[in-house]
Design an enzyme around this catalytic site. Structure first.
Site, mmCIF file in Angstrom:
data_model
loop_
_atom_site.group_PDB
_atom_site.id
_atom_site.type_symbol
_atom_site.label_atom_id
_atom_site.label_comp_id
_atom_site.label_asym_id
_atom_site.label_seq_id
_atom_site.Cartn_x
_atom_site.Cartn_y
_atom_site.Cartn_z
ATOM 1 N N ARG A 178 6.839 -6.819 -9.008
ATOM 2 C CA ARG A 178 5.592 -6.720 -8.537
ATOM 3 C C ARG A 178 5.176 -8.013 -8.365
ATOM 4 O O ARG A 178 5.457 -9.226 -8.988
ATOM 5 C CB ARG A 178 4.748 -5.996 -9.721
ATOM 6 C CG ARG A 178 3.452 -5.728 -9.580
ATOM 7 C CD ARG A 178 3.037 -4.520 -10.337
ATOM 8 N NE ARG A 178 1.768 -4.272 -10.702
ATOM 9 C CZ ARG A 178 0.791 -3.633 -9.666
ATOM 10 N NH1 ARG A 178 1.381 -3.151 -8.550
ATOM 11 N NH2 ARG A 178 -0.354 -3.346 -10.062
ATOM 12 N N THR A 191 -0.116 2.546 -0.316
ATOM 13 C CA THR A 191 1.405 2.006 -0.848
ATOM 14 C C THR A 191 2.397 3.020 -0.239
ATOM 15 O O THR A 191 2.086 3.955 0.544
ATOM 16 C CB THR A 191 1.291 2.429 -2.464
ATOM 17 O OG1 THR A 191 0.421 1.650 -3.028
ATOM 18 C CG2 THR A 191 2.615 2.393 -2.993
ATOM 19 N N SER A 197 0.066 2.034 -11.283
ATOM 20 C CA SER A 197 0.131 3.469 -11.470
ATOM 21 C C SER A 197 1.488 3.958 -10.420
ATOM 22 O O SER A 197 1.875 5.177 -10.487
ATOM 23 C CB SER A 197 -0.755 4.233 -10.626
ATOM 24 O OG SER A 197 -2.118 4.110 -11.738
ATOM 25 N N GLY A 209 -2.616 5.321 -5.522
ATOM 26 C CA GLY A 209 -3.241 4.633 -6.553
ATOM 27 C C GLY A 209 -3.100 5.681 -7.909
ATOM 28 O O GLY A 209 -2.037 6.062 -7.969
HETATM 29 O O1 DON Z 1 0.090 -0.414 -8.248
HETATM 30 C C1 DON Z 1 -0.919 0.292 -8.227
HETATM 31 O O2 DON Z 1 -1.171 1.201 -9.065
HETATM 32 C C2 DON Z 1 -1.739 0.239 -6.910
HETATM 33 N N1 DON Z 1 -1.517 -1.038 -6.208
HETATM 34 C C3 DON Z 1 -1.145 1.263 -5.956
HETATM 35 C C4 DON Z 1 -2.128 1.300 -4.514
HETATM 36 C C5 DON Z 1 -1.942 2.548 -3.949
HETATM 37 O O3 DON Z 1 -1.149 3.407 -4.159
HETATM 38 C C6 DON Z 1 -2.697 2.539 -2.664
HETATM 39 N N2 DON Z 1 -3.152 3.650 -2.565
HETATM 40 N N3 DON Z 1 -4.127 4.221 -2.957
#
Ligand code: DON
Length: 561
Positions: A96, A371, A442, A463
């Site tokens: 990450r 994502t 998440s 998300g």
């Molecule tokens: O790591 C996370 O939780 C977020 N950056 C994920 C973002 C994501 O899934 C985008 N869509 N909503």
């Protein structure tokens, strides 16, 4: 086929058009790939077919997605790589993004001390130090079998020779058009002279990205440690008001973290530990639901929905209050999943109750799918579950001169602890912006093991709805006894702590169920889609790879490794 299968179970309700399209899905035993983009899935299958293992295929898929799915696939982002190797050992590699060395806790606050959302979401200041290339390199060094160059080569070819833009590629460019066109390179690559997104079917060539990938193929991680790619990127960041520095790239290290492994009624669930909230969330929710007769009530029952919603809401409360980069933790994580803690949680859950959050309403938010998750298994039984992201669509909407988008992962930190971020998540000081730390996530890659064999590989974008999407696929498959395809296709819902609404895909709740839930005080809100699951299941010792029928992913199997 899928429409017929769903109609059998959910016959009173019509299917939306997107669910009527059959998910690409086949069965075989030697290996399988499911990803959000057809060319990338094909790359993974090709690598398996020439004898690559699941890690090799996953690395090749990751690089291919960086070319063919610029919306979320990335070189300028990061993610979580969960592996169960052919010997049955589980590994979690965290690649990450990290807050740059120059990051400050108040860097996203205005003069009035309030968060300035645009600063943590758009432009170079929103960018965390990317982990994608070091992450893939580390995975290859540890577990790869084929030569590195061979794994990057398909992505080089896709960038250099081009790939056909699909409909969702064009429409996502359209949606982000105005912001993307502000970046000169993005405007040049993805839009025509009139500023219109390239039409579906365009052969999209990305020469800058091809050159970057060639360097990565040749130099490995060194290409992202120092040299021209990094120097140009750092200069662009400085020119755009960002804080990335050359030492940030030199010092970035992917981290091997503990795998969260817990028993769920005779199965082992393997998931990611912080900075992912995935493992703790699943262990809490599945543990606190234990003992309730969900299976007896059934999938299409208001009690099941309300109880699961209450359990996820409580787990989100703990997630937001207690989780962040493990470096900042000052308590034993085991306390959050201790049997007596989950027993107490269970006692407080009721399918007849709606528990109102104890704080005011945060900003509304919309779910996105920016994502991407992919799942891979190989003929030796190894499995990779990898979720990777730029955070927002095309990340911070700025491109490195090397031809790739940069993340806006800094927005996953609590810019001001106690205030909502773009996903409505109100998080604590454990997730404050601190140099060198990684923001709470998440993202929830999962592997399920039954009788010492991989039984399922699951993950999703979305998300916070990632957590509830993955949870529901698990419940659908193992609790409600659905087929693999139904488990992914079945309509979903989502409830987090704040905002207090239960969001649902139209087919998830009948009118009677909606009336009942409202009578408990539960606010409801319907959504078009929740999640985009890319999963693989073992069915009688054969693999069934499934790309969520909601979207345009592709899944396939390979018969001759
Ligand atoms: O790591 C996370 O939780 C977020 N950056 C994920 C973002 C994501 O899934 C985008 N869509 N909503």
């Amino acid at each position: 086929m899928i429409a017929a299968a769903l109609a059998l179970i959910f016959c009173p309700l019509p299917l939306p058009a997107a669910l009527q399209a059959a998910a690409p899905s086949t069965t075989q035993r030697f290996g399988a790939v499911s990803s959000s983009q057809a060319d990338a899935t094909q790359v993974g299958l090709d690598i398996l077919a020439v004898g690559g293992n699941a890690v090799d295929a996953a690395i090749a898929v990751h690089f291919a997605l960086a070319v063919t799915y610029p919306y979320a696939g990335n070189l300028g982002g990061g993610g979580f790589f969960l592996l169960r190797d052919a010997h049955g050992e589980a590994w979690f590699l965290d690649f990450r993004e990290t807050a740059p060395a120059a990051a400050q806790p108040d860097m996203y606050l205005g003069a009035d001390g309030q968060p300035l959302a645009a600063l943590s979401r758009l432009g170079w200041k929103a960018v965390g130090v990317p982990g994608a290339v070091p992450g893939m390199w580390e995975a290859h060094q540890r577990w790869g079998k084929l030569p590195w160059r061979q794994l990057v080569a398909p992505a080089v070819a896709l960038a250099r020779d081009g790939f056909r833009l699909n409909e969702s590629g064009t429409s996502s460019l359209q949606q982000s058009g105005e912001l993307l066109r502000a970046d000169a390179l993005a405007a040049h690559l993805f839009f025509d002279g009139e500023g219109m997104p390239l039409p579906t079917g365009t052969l999209l060539r990305q020469p800058q990205l091809a050159a970057t990938l060639e360097t990565i193929a040749h130099d490995g991680v060194d290409a992202f440690r120092s040299g021209a790619i990094v120097d140009e990127l750092v200069a662009a960041s400085a020119a755009g008001g960002g804080i990335l520095s050359a030492p940030d790239f030199r010092d970035y290290q992917p981290q091997l973290r503990p795998v969260i492994a817990f028993d769920w009624r005779g199965r082992t669930i393997l998931a990611a530990s912080p900075p992912s909230s995935g493992g703790i969330f699943l262990q809490q929710v599945l543990g606190s639901l234990d003992g309730f007769p969900l299976r007896m009530w059934g999938f299409r029952d208001a009690r099941s929905v309300q109880l699961i919603g209450e359990a996820t809401s409580a787990a989100f409360r703990d997630r937001n209050r207690w989780l962040g980069d493990p470096a900042g933790r000052d308590f034993d994580l085991a306390a959050l999943v201790a049997p007596q803690y989950l027993r107490a949680r269970r006692r407080n859950l009721s399918p007849q109750r709606y528990t109102r959050p104890d704080r005011g309403l945060p900003q509304p938010f919309t779910e996105h799918l920016e994502t991407t998750h992919f799942s891979v298994v190989d003929g030796d039984g190894a499995a990779v579950s990898c979720t990777t992201t730029l955070n927002g669509a095309y990340g911070a909407k700025v491109m490195a001169p090397g031809g790739f988008f940069m993340n806006n992962e800094m927005d996953d930190f609590a810019a001001k602890p106690g205030e909502a971020n773009q996903f409505g998540l109100v998080q604590s000081a454990y997730n404050a912006v601190i140099a060198g730390r990684r923001p709470l996530s998440s993202m929830c890659p999962v592997i399920v093991v039954v009788d010492e064999k991989v039984d399922a590989v699951i993950g999703s974008p979305g998300g916070p709805t990632i957590l509830t999407s993955v949870l529901q696929v698990l419940l659908n498959r193992y609790e409600f006894g659905m087929s693999a395809l139904q488990a992914v296709a079945a309509p979903r819902f989502h409830r987090q702590d704040l905002p207090p609404t239960l969001r649902y895909e139209a087919l998830r709740l009948s009118g009677t169920m909606r009336n009942h839930l409202r009578s408990l005080g539960q606010p409801l809100e319907s959504r078009d889609f929740i999640g985009d699951v890319n999963a693989i299941f073992r069915i009688k010792n054969r693999w069934q790879a499934i790309a969520d029928p909601r979207w345009n992913g592709a899944a396939g199997v390979v018969t001759n490794p």
